[in-house]
Write a protein that holds these residues in place. Structure first.
Motif, short mmCIF file in Angstrom:
data_model
loop_
_atom_site.label_atom_id
_atom_site.label_comp_id
_atom_site.label_asym_id
_atom_site.label_seq_id
_atom_site.Cartn_x
_atom_site.Cartn_y
_atom_site.Cartn_z
N TYR A 257 -37.04 20.06 49.54
CA TYR A 257 -36.79 21.47 49.81
C TYR A 257 -38.10 22.24 50.01
CZ TYR A 257 -31.86 20.88 48.57
OH TYR A 257 -30.55 20.49 48.53
N ALA A 289 -37.19 19.90 58.16
CA ALA A 289 -35.83 20.42 58.08
C ALA A 289 -34.79 19.32 57.94
CB ALA A 289 -35.51 21.28 59.31
N ALA A 292 -34.57 18.17 54.37
CA ALA A 292 -33.91 19.20 53.57
C ALA A 292 -32.40 19.21 53.81
CB ALA A 292 -34.51 20.57 53.89
N ALA A 293 -31.99 19.02 55.07
CA ALA A 293 -30.56 18.99 55.38
C ALA A 293 -29.87 17.83 54.67
CB ALA A 293 -30.36 18.90 56.88
N VAL A 296 -29.40 18.87 51.10
CA VAL A 296 -28.29 19.82 50.98
C VAL A 296 -26.96 19.09 50.92
CG1 VAL A 296 -26.99 21.60 52.21
CG2 VAL A 296 -29.47 21.80 52.01
N GLU A 339 -32.94 26.70 51.18
CA GLU A 339 -31.75 26.02 51.69
C GLU A 339 -30.47 26.46 51.00
OE1 GLU A 339 -35.46 23.85 52.24
OE2 GLU A 339 -34.45 24.59 50.44
N TRP A 343 -26.40 25.23 51.44
CA TRP A 343 -25.70 24.54 50.35
C TRP A 343 -24.44 25.30 49.96
CZ3 TRP A 343 -24.27 26.13 45.50
CH2 TRP A 343 -23.87 25.12 44.61
#
Length: 506
Positions: A257, A289, A292-293, A296, A339, A343
């Protein structure tokens, strides 16, 4: 649809102290604009998206009156518009600065440019007249249940009962003016509770409020009536809530993150990922990104599984479906945790598919997630779950000053003859007193978070109150009026506030 495994009520508490005209960077208006851009805009956008899909009772949204006043304030609206434009320019600058750097940094700059441009468009198309016109359709349509609170977010257990009633009624009335609905539920500031407060709640028309889980000894599966009243309390389920955010851990600390604390100071952007708890800022890796996705998705799945397990256990324990209440500061979603909005969307979409009834506090009562009565202890959601954050040794001077201010305010109001009509000077004095009593100042001092700023704010508002009170007692009406007019230019929130409601001799 088969019978749900149980109910889930997400409660978001949106709050910042009064910040316009009281400093800019690093604490002050910058704090407001960051939270506005990175939390309030995306959370409202998500709620509008779910509303367009026909979703109702999505979550319970707490908006403190002092925050609503800022989000409707013309000065703050102009400042926010400027801030968004500046964010866009900073992203363009970063793109030029990083054009020969790591491709991941270039991706960050491009993403920030797109996000700032979208936020600027959203603000210009929907927000230029303030938050109230944006929020009202979501409340009218039953997408959210709006809950309120006392005017300036004071720690209620430390208030004189008359000041407590005044602050609460003023806050509820202000919300009713802005949104067209007087809230039945409140988020008691800091979840602060003292035995007997439910009586005052009932008198003010409050039917439900939040406490922290330990106040119910962890038995949070159902709402309960408090004492001998009909007022209902809901407890935060900490076993579930702390999966997201706790004093020690939570999803936002995942290495993938975006790191909240690491800045690229020339651009003001945050280009790094958490990387690791012990990693120095200069050694943190660039944000990605895609990583991070993935996090999530993983954390949304983990949270939904946690809720289902908890509700399954509660049903087995009680012989009927129970309720999970998960409550957080709205500012966690987007501001502190970049994020967070993504989420939040993933969780709100996945829970119904997992057999969970997503609802509001109002909906939970209507669905029967209510059990018997309870006698609550003195409590809060702060450290130790008692009052130490707001009345501990570190803030004893603030507590003493607040108590003296309240006594003086009640005495001052009592000296004004009943036949005298509304007094703008007295109203401004009450306004400054309420600002001085904000719970934020003690919290910031105890937690050593911009403590100097917090002490200065408490002192400034206390001194402004004392100045107006002195002029009123001296009969210096012209000077008092002129000074109150000056102060209202900076601290002009709650225009309908009427200090006569504090009178004790009627």
């Amino acid at each position: 649809m088969s019978r749900p495994v149980g109910g889930f009520a997400l409660v978001l508490h949106s709050h910042l102290p009064w910040l316009p005209h009281h400093g800019t960077w690093p604490v002050g208006e910058e704090w407001l604009y960051q939270a506005w851009a990175h939390s309030y805009l995306p959370v409202v956008d998500l709620l509008r998206l779910l509303a367009d899909e026909g979703r109702r009772d999505v979550l319970t949204l707490g908006v403190t009156p002092v925050l609503a006043a800022q989000l409707d304030d013309p000065y703050a609206l102009r400042g926010m518009h400027d801030w968004l434009g500046n964010w866009n320019l900073r992203a363009q600058y970063a793109a030029v600065r990083w054009q020969n750097s790591d491709a991941r940094l270039r991706d960050v700059a491009a993403a920030e440019y797109r996000a700032s441009a979208a936020a600027l468009t959203e603000f210009e198309e929907r927000w230029l007249h303030g938050f109230s016109p944006v929020l009202r359709p979501l409340v009218d349509g039953g997408v959210v249940e709006l809950i309120g609170g006392p005017a300036t977010h004071p720690f209620q257990p430390l208030l004189d009962p008359r000041v407590r009633e005044f602050a609460l009624r003023a806050g509820l009335a202000d919300t009713a003016l802005r949104i067209g609905h007087r809230p039945v539920g409140i988020w008691a500031p800091e979840c602060g509770y003292a035995p007997g407060m439910e009586t005052g709640y009932a008198a003010a028309g409050v039917g439900r409020f939040l406490v922290d889980g330990p106040a119910l000894h962890g038995d949070t599966a159902f709402a309960r009536t408090v004492g001998d009243s009909d007022v209902v309390c809901f407890g935060r389920d900490l076993d579930v809530t702390y999966r997201v955010w706790s004093p020690k851990a939570g999803y936002p600390g995942d290495p993938a993150y975006r790191d909240f604390h690491t800045y690229d100071h020339p651009s003001g952007l945050k280009p790094s990922r958490v990387t690791g708890r012990q990693v120095e800022p200069q050694d943190k890796k660039p944000y990605e990104a895609a990583l991070a996705a993935d996090a999530v998705e993983r954390h949304a799945r983990d949270f939904v599984d946690t809720v289902v397990r908890r509700l399954t256990d509660l049903r087995a324990l009680h012989g009927r479906p129970g309720l999970v209440v998960a409550a957080y500061d709205t500012e966690l979603y987007g501001h502190w945790w970049h994020e967070g909005p993504a989420w939040l969307e993933a969780v709100l979409r996945a829970l119904p598919d997992a057999g969970v009834e997503v609802t509001t506090l109002r909906g939970a009562i209507e669905a029967g997630y209510v059990a018997g009565r309870v006698d609550l202890p003195a409590s809060s959601w702060g450290s130790g779950k008692d009052w130490r954050v707001w009345d501990g040794a570190q803030v004893a001077d603030l507590v003493d000053a607040g108590a003296a201010l309240q006594r003086d305010l009640l005495d001052l109001v009592g000296t004004i003859p009943a036949a005298v009509g509304r007094d703008a000077v007295l109203d401004q004095a009450a306004r400054e007193a309420l600002l001085a009593l904000s719970s934020d100042w003690a919290f910031m001092v105890t937690k050593d978070s911009a403590a100097d700023y917090a002490r200065r704010r408490a002192k400034v508002h206390g001194e402004r109150y004392a100045e107006l009170a002195s002029l009123l007692r001296a009969g210096a009406r012209d000077r008092a009026w002129a000074r109150a007019t000056e102060l209202r230019d900076e601290d002009g929130l709650f225009g309908n506030l009427d200090a006569r409601a504090l009178r004790t001799n009627e």
